[in-house]
Write a protein that holds these residues in place. Sequence first.
Motif, PDB file in Angstrom:
ATOM      1  N   UNK A 145       0.823  -1.206   0.000  1.00  0.00           N
ATOM      2  CA  UNK A 145       0.000   0.000   0.000  1.00  0.00           C
ATOM      3  C   UNK A 145       0.858   1.257   0.000  1.00  0.00           C
ATOM      4  N   UNK A 146       2.074   1.184   0.516  1.00  0.00           N
ATOM      5  CA  UNK A 146       2.966   2.339   0.560  1.00  0.00           C
ATOM      6  C   UNK A 146       3.620   2.644  -0.775  1.00  0.00           C
ATOM      7  N   UNK A 147       3.736   1.642  -1.636  1.00  0.00           N
ATOM      8  CA  UNK A 147       4.377   1.846  -2.932  1.00  0.00           C
ATOM      9  C   UNK A 147       3.472   2.691  -3.816  1.00  0.00           C
ATOM     10  N   UNK A 148       4.052   3.685  -4.503  1.00  0.00           N
ATOM     11  CA  UNK A 148       3.223   4.511  -5.389  1.00  0.00           C
ATOM     12  C   UNK A 148       2.705   3.676  -6.558  1.00  0.00           C
ATOM     13  N   UNK A 149       1.477   3.942  -6.920  1.00  0.00           N
ATOM     14  CA  UNK A 149       0.866   3.232  -8.035  1.00  0.00           C
ATOM     15  C   UNK A 149       1.255   3.926  -9.335  1.00  0.00           C
ATOM     16  N   UNK A 150       1.926   3.201 -10.217  1.00  0.00           N
ATOM     17  CA  UNK A 150       2.361   3.762 -11.486  1.00  0.00           C
ATOM     18  C   UNK A 150       1.291   3.575 -12.544  1.00  0.00           C
TER      19      UNK A 150
END
Length: 84
Positions: A68-73
């Motif tokens: 959830x912390x990873x940015x969605x590309x």
Amino acid sequence: MDQIEFFDIPSPCKRVCETDKQGYCITCYRSRDERFKWLTLSDSQKQDVLRLCKQRAARRRYLLSQQQRQPQLNPITSQFDLNF
């Protein structure tokens, strides 16, 4: 000295038997073998399984929080140059 157990250790089953990619139940976190053998395990073995289930649940929560912390590309703008 060990504490004497007076009660059976209840199954952690939530009556939703679905497995993840690793083969663990997504609600109780037991392996297929642990689920099938539950009734034949000693109380000590059941406690070990429950300890493992808690570890698996904590790991799953950690991995989900990391995802959830990873940015969605945006796959279109991140992979292709749209300028002709």
